[in-house]
Scaffold this active site. Structure first.
Site, PDB file in Angstrom:
ATOM      1  N   ASP A 146      16.900   7.013  -5.958  1.00 33.68           N
ATOM      2  CA  ASP A 146      17.816   8.141  -6.097  1.00 33.68           C
ATOM      3  C   ASP A 146      17.325   9.347  -5.313  1.00 33.68           C
ATOM      4  O   ASP A 146      17.332  10.465  -5.800  1.00 33.68           O
ATOM      5  CB  ASP A 146      18.013   8.490  -7.583  1.00 33.68           C
ATOM      6  CG  ASP A 146      19.230   9.388  -7.794  1.00 33.68           C
ATOM      7  OD1 ASP A 146      20.091   9.440  -6.890  1.00 33.68           O
ATOM      8  OD2 ASP A 146      19.318  10.031  -8.847  1.00 33.68           O
ATOM      9  N   TYR A 149     -13.653  -4.413  15.394  1.00 37.01           N
ATOM     10  CA  TYR A 149     -14.329  -3.610  14.369  1.00 37.01           C
ATOM     11  C   TYR A 149     -13.392  -3.394  13.189  1.00 37.01           C
ATOM     12  O   TYR A 149     -13.789  -3.396  12.043  1.00 37.01           O
ATOM     13  CB  TYR A 149     -14.753  -2.254  14.942  1.00 37.01           C
ATOM     14  CG  TYR A 149     -15.954  -2.330  15.867  1.00 37.01           C
ATOM     15  CD1 TYR A 149     -17.050  -3.127  15.562  1.00 37.01           C
ATOM     16  CD2 TYR A 149     -15.988  -1.582  17.039  1.00 37.01           C
ATOM     17  CE1 TYR A 149     -18.143  -3.181  16.412  1.00 37.01           C
ATOM     18  CE2 TYR A 149     -17.082  -1.625  17.892  1.00 37.01           C
ATOM     19  CZ  TYR A 149     -18.160  -2.436  17.572  1.00 37.01           C
ATOM     20  OH  TYR A 149     -19.230  -2.491  18.402  1.00 37.01           O
ATOM     21  N   CYS A 153      19.761  19.196 -10.671  1.00 40.02           N
ATOM     22  CA  CYS A 153      21.009  19.052  -9.954  1.00 40.02           C
ATOM     23  C   CYS A 153      21.813  20.326 -10.054  1.00 40.02           C
ATOM     24  O   CYS A 153      22.497  20.728  -9.128  1.00 40.02           O
ATOM     25  CB  CYS A 153      21.831  17.933 -10.547  1.00 40.02           C
ATOM     26  SG  CYS A 153      21.389  16.399  -9.824  1.00 40.02           S
ATOM     27  N   GLY A 184      22.751   2.180 -18.005  1.00 33.96           N
ATOM     28  CA  GLY A 184      22.990   3.385 -18.782  1.00 33.96           C
ATOM     29  C   GLY A 184      23.237   4.587 -17.904  1.00 33.96           C
ATOM     30  O   GLY A 184      23.755   4.470 -16.807  1.00 33.96           O
TER      31      GLY A 184
END
Ligand SMILES: *[C@@H]1O[C@H](CO)[C@@H](O)[C@H](O)[C@H]1NC(C)=O
Ligand SMILES: *[C@@H]1O[C@H](CO)[C@@H](O)[C@H](O)[C@H]1NC(C)=O
Ligand SMILES: *[C@@H]1O[C@H](CO)[C@@H](O)[C@H](O)[C@H]1NC(C)=O
Ligand SMILES: *[C@@H]1O[C@H](CO)[C@@H](O)[C@H](O)[C@H]1NC(C)=O
Ligand SMILES: *[C@@H]1O[C@H](CO)[C@@H](O)[C@H](O)[C@H]1NC(C)=O
Ligand SMILES: *[C@@H]1O[C@H](CO)[C@@H](O)[C@H](O)[C@H]1NC(C)=O
Ligand SMILES: *[C@@H]1O[C@H](CO)[C@@H](O)[C@H](O)[C@H]1NC(C)=O
Ligand SMILES: *[C@@H]1O[C@H](CO)[C@@H](O)[C@H](O)[C@H]1NC(C)=O
Length: 650
Positions: A480, A134, A295, A288
């Protein structure tokens, strides 16, 4: 007597009819259509509810040509549609019904839709092939036009075991007829559009020349919550039959000549125009400065701050520059504005004045940290970040994302060479404040998250990353992830923020391989995976590694830099060894776990998560689990935590 009966029947009819009219939207059920064991039928997994003006109507489906269903005749047979109507609608001459469409071409299919019990459906049938279930029938063969729950309900006399090749099963296709509300609005047809990777409600609406708001409404979606998933259907309310020209021609660009000036306007159409193009000029390459925010929230920067900043940092954040490209400021010429071609939804354009008023003229009382301010806009708190440079990548990505666990960009403002990004406000700030904030003196000692909150945060972060990895097109890597980039809302639900470094997981060119490479290594020290540090290899497994580090911090309550000091060697995974040792693992658990939990956690679950951390920190990226697997482990952990808690309270 007869009359009375008649009257009450009429009344009953009127009442039931008006009740139906009240719920005039069809809820969008997202991925529930693919969850075969989900037996919760209260959503519309079985079909769109039969709440329209008419019990049957002309409706439309879309289907993507896939061999062997790649011609007018094969698609018409599969979907039980009239081949001559399909030919006509798709501009194929009748004698070419067997000519094949190119793979993945969108095909329009007219069908008759009618109520069957409480649901609308269009009936077809399908003969099972080898290994068909299914699930494969609903998701693969029918591409999400049916759901496995609906197939189960429709073929009740066939148990899953009886699904032998050659069996013909009934297939109800998802369709619907317009509600009173929609017909009053001129809507004549509903098209069940099959969502694919990279689609947004806005793109789909534009394609069919429909107002985005009306599509959102038709699907019970809102401007705050409009996440849609591939292999699900989205209803598009149409005033006229769809036409092939709509799906082959790109939507017309909005007129550029009357694009208003960027300053001081809160015209939404303008920002719509802005964002799409910013995405267009964005070239994926990260170099860059490191972009980070929150932070400095609530803590002083110390020498040990585990952040790599490749150049000096000033209080205004600078977006990563594009290699060999002019910065956004240089591009703010009239041709730049003129080139704006498509737009985004749900993004407000704020005037500088509005933000100034909201933040007490960017006063110190509103400063959250760095260049991030808190302000009250339209009665809600928002976080505003001042940035310079090219923010197009971040705007473009965030605008495509709509997920509870990813911070939402609600608007932007451009003033005097700076961008102001307006985000949803997370009342409880950064996770780092809660995890190692207690190092910061008395006041912060109160900030302790309990086990359940920590596990929920883990699930939230994993769910957000899984969305980023699997449901954006192309897949993106956050790159990050760290404790400062995870924000907590008023209910301690986590939202991933700071997409300044996020980028596509696919290499440029060559159709996008599995990996991309970069020579610019940027990220947060201690969180970066070895293959990235050594070779600049970028894949979604980078985030998996960072997630492992994040989870280690959550469980230990210690900053990664401190953890590295404690191991005095290279590999974080060594911290886990005392517990992973099967024999006396449980006894050693308290060495690892955050002492502020006071031992209040279920040991078996803690060990499960420590094993998970160990697998996330594997040196070989392919040995790390996928975010999807991590979400599953966490879902189990959250459920088990709930029952552990209820046992405690007994
Ligand atoms: C079924 O799903 C609906 C909507 O998602 C939810 O409100 C309801 O609580 C669920 N019911 C059960 C039994 O899980
Ligand atoms: C849909 O209904 C119309 C009118 O009832 C009928 O002519 C047409 O053949 C039907 N189409 C299909 C595919 O059954
Ligand atoms: C579609 O199938 C359902 C169940 O098999 C049936 O009740 C319904 O009448 C069918 N609808 C049409 C239009 O044939
Ligand atoms: C449905 O099938 C497609 C491939 O046709 C696959 O990419 C997708 O992951 C499947 N959906 C789910 C939820 O498994
Ligand atoms: C949902 O529908 C399926 C198929 O009709 C049925 O087997 C199941 O019991 C239903 N679940 C609930 C909670 O009603
Ligand atoms: C199940 O029911 C359908 C009709 O509803 C019938 O055509 C089919 O033969 C039945 N299958 C089995 C295995 O009994
Ligand atoms: C009906 O439409 C109006 C506007 O067209 C909208 O404001 C209202 O919320 C709709 N009602 C429902 C139940 O969708
Ligand atoms: C339909 O096909 C004809 C010839 O096959 C072509 O001239 C015409 O441009 C096509 N129309 C659309 C809308 O694609």
């Amino acid at each position: 007597m007869m009359n009375q009966l008649h009257l009450s029947l009429v009344l009953l009819f009127l009442i039931s009819n008006s009740c139906l009219m009240i719920q005039s939207q069809q809820p969008y059920i997202g991925q529930a259509t693919n969850q075969c064991d989900n037996t919760n039928n209260s959503t519309s997994v079985l079909g769109y509810s039969c709440n329209g003006v008419n019990p049957s109507c002309q409706a439309y489906l879309t289907f993507r040509s896939q061999p062997p269903f790649n011609s007018v005749s094969s698609i018409s047979t599969l979907l039980a549609a009239d081949p001559s109507q399909v030919s006509q609608l798709n501009n194929v001459s009748n004698n070419q019904a067997d000519a094949t469409f190119e793979t993945n071409k969108l095909v329009l299919v007219p069908i008759n839709c009618s109520c069957s019990g409480p649901f609308y459906q269009s009936n077809t049938s399908y003969v099972l092939q080898n290994d068909d279930t299914y699930y494969t029938t609903a998701n693969i063969t029918f591409q999400g036009l049916s759901s496995c729950q609906a197939l189960q309900a429709e073929n009740g006399n066939l148990s899953t075991r009886n699904l032998v090749p050659g069996t013909r099963i009934n297939v109800p296709l998802r369709c619907a007829c317009p509600t009173r509300n929609q017909t009053d609005d001129g809507v004549k047809y509903l098209l069940s559009y099959l969502v694919t990777f990279g689609d947004s409600v806005y793109d789909i609406s534009t394609m069919f020349n429909v107002d985005t708001g009306k599509t959102l409404q038709a699907n019970g979606l809102s401007e705050e919550d409009f996440t849609i998933y591939p292999f699900t259907t989205l209803l598009v309310p149409l005033q006229n039959p769809p036409s092939i020209s709509q799906i082959i021609q790109p939507p017309p660009p909005p007129p550029s000549s009357n694009a208003p000036s960027p300053k001081g306007s809160s015209n939404k159409a303008w920002i719509y125009a802005l964002v799409g193009t910013l995405g267009g000029i964005a070239l994926i390459s990260v170099s860059g400065l490191l972009v980070y925010w929150f932070c400095f929230r609530g803590r002083k920067r110390t020498e040990k701050d585990p952040v790599v900043v490749s150049e000096s940092f000033d209080s205004i954040e600078k977006a990563p520059e594009k290699n060999g490209m002019k910065s956004a400021e240089d591009e703010m010429s009239s041709s730049f504005w003129d080139s704006l071609s498509s737009f985004a939804q749900s993004l407000n354009l704020y005037s500088y004045e509005e933000l100034r008023l909201a933040t007490d003229n960017f006063g110190p009382s509103c400063l959250i940290g760095g260049s991030v301010y808190r302000g009250m806009i339209k009665g809600d708190y928002a976080a505003m970040k001042k940035m310079s440079g090219d923010v197009s990548e971040e705007i473009n990505l965030l605008n495509k994302l709509n997920h509870l666990n990813l911070i939402r960009l609600s608007g932007v403002c451009f003033n005097d060479g700076y961008w102001y990004m307006v985000y949803e406000y997370a009342a409880n700030g950064a996770l780092s404040d809660w995890i190692y904030g207690k190092n910061l003196g008395k006041e912060k000692e109160m900030l302790i998250l309990d086990w359940k909150q920590r596990v929920q945060i883990g699930l939230d972060v994993a769910t957000g990353l899984n969305y980023l990895h699997s449901y954006t097109s192309p897949p993106h890597v956050h790159k990050d992830l760290n404790c400062s980039n995870v924000l907590l809302d008023g209910d301690f639900r986590a939202k991933i923020s700071n997409f300044g470094l996020a980028r596509s997981a696919e290499g440029p060119g060559e159709g996008g391989g599995q990996f991309a490479l970069t020579r610019h290594i940027i990220g947060t020290k201690g969180y970066m995976a070895p293959e990235y540090l050594e070779n600049g290899l970028i894949s979604t497994k980078l985030d998996v590694y960072s997630f492992g580090v994040l989870l280690l911090e959550i469980l230990t309550g210690k900053e990664v830099a401190v953890l590295y000091e404690s191991v005095k060697i290279q590999s974080l995974a060594e911290i886990l060894i005392p517990v992973l040792n099967e024999k006396d693992g449980i006894e050693n658990l308290s060495q690892i776990m955050d002492s502020s939990l006071g031992g209040n956690y279920p040991s078996e679950l803690a060990i499960l998560l420590i094993k998970l951390i160990d697998s996330c920190l594997k040196k070989d990226p392919s040995a790390r689990p996928s975010m999807h697997e991590i979400v599953q482990t966490f879902t189990t952990t959250v459920t088990a935590t709930t029952s552990w808690e209820s046992k405690l309270s007994v």
